[in-house]
Design a protein around this motif. Structure first.
Motif: not given
Ligand code: C2E
Ligand code: CA
Ligand code: CA
Ligand code: CA
Length: 278
Positions: A170, A174, A195, A197
């Motif tokens: 993260d 990426v 983390p 997304d």
């Protein structure tokens, strides 16, 4: 005395030795596959649900063996995991996928994301983050266009190392997504702790969304929850127009499935891009 002999006999039944022989043969073929260049990546588009715009492609691995033909990942990924071969295979996958993403970026004249599946053993192997960063620098792909897909199974192990690797990736920019969301049994709190997304809603839910009211409610709930946590959503396994409509109304950001395209070999995907842009 216990009669041990009988169970031993069962253990060495002809069917059993046939299965293990088959497995050993597959394993020895798999060991040579990388060197013999028998692996190939197929690509499937991921599109914006509301306007159909292309956002990314998911790389899906195929194994073309001259003797046994094309082998699907469900048949050899588990074996590659068990034997540890997945580390080298997975490294090849990431390199190849990043290179192709750059080719398509040039073809399209704009950026396109690439999603790559990462299995637990590969993820935890020493040097994983370094190998990802190498693939990015060699190909010239910016980190934000690479998304690594990880299943809930991986996160369930709850180890400090897993958390650290996710954090490192993260920090490098990426992107991280949870694959097959809804099939594991993890507490939803893991979404807050790590983390991520993106959430990929498993195709088993998407496929029943029109037939089963429970699945429709569940998918809507997942979408609302994920959005409230700032996550992007991708619905997998979209095959029908009516499913797209449902997903649009439910506010699902992205979709992927046979409705848009099957996974295609790189050359055909490139042709698909041409027809898509013209
Ligand atoms: P996945 O990551 O959940 O990938 C989606 C699977 O659904 C793919 O199967 C894809 O071909 C299929 N699919 C896509 N659209 C539709 C649809 O509309 N309907 C239906 N019924 N299926 C659809 P595939 O290619 O056989 O891959 C199976 C699994 O193998 C993947 O599931 C993934 O977990 C694993 N896999 C594939 N490539 C790799 C890889 O490079 N590395 C690792 N570690 N695992 C991989
Ligand atoms: Ca996936
Ligand atoms: Ca992130
Ligand atoms: Ca999936």
């Amino acid at each position: 005395a216990k009669r041990k002999g009988k169970s031993d006999y069962v253990h060495f039944s002809p069917e059993m030795s046939e299965i293990s022989h088959e497995r050993l043969q597959l394993e020895s073929r798999l060991r040579r596959a990388l060197q013999q260049e028998e692996f190939e990546l197929f690509y499937q588009p991921i599109v914006n649900t509301s306007n159909g715009n292309l956002l990314a492609a998911e790389a899906l691995l195929r194994w073309n063996n001259p003797e046994i033909g094309q082998v699907m990942p469900d048949r050899f990924i588990p074996l590659a995991e068990e034997t540890g071969l997945i580390t080298a295979i997975g490294e090849w996958v990431i390199q190849q996928a990043c290179q192709n993403a750059v080719t398509w970026k040039n073809q399209l004249g704009r950026d396109i994301g690439i999603s790559v599946n990462v299995s637990p053993r590969q993820f935890r192997a020493a040097g994983f983050v370094t190998s990802v960063m190498n693939a990015l620098s060699t190909s010239g792909l910016a980190a934000e266009f690479l998304e690594l897909e990880i299943t809930e199974r991986l996160i369930l192990d709850n180890s400090i190392e897993t958390a650290q690797i996710l954090q490192e990736l993260d920090e490098h920019g990426v992107r991280l997504s949870v694959d097959d969301f809804g099939t594991g049994y993890s507490a939803l709190s893991f979404l807050k702790r790590f983390p991520f997304d993106t959430l990929k809603i498993d195709k088993s839910f998407v496929q029943d969304v029109l037939k089963d009211p429970d699945d429709a409610v569940l998918v809507s709930a997942i979408i609302n929850m994920a959005h409230s946590m700032g996550l992007r959503l991708i619905a997998e396994g979209v095959e029908e127009e009516e499913q797209v409509q449902f997903l649009q109304e439910a506010g699902c950001d992205c979709a992927q499935g046979y409705f848009y395209s099957r996974p295609l070999p790189a050359i055909e995907f490139s042709q698909w891009l041409d027809s898509y842009t013209s």
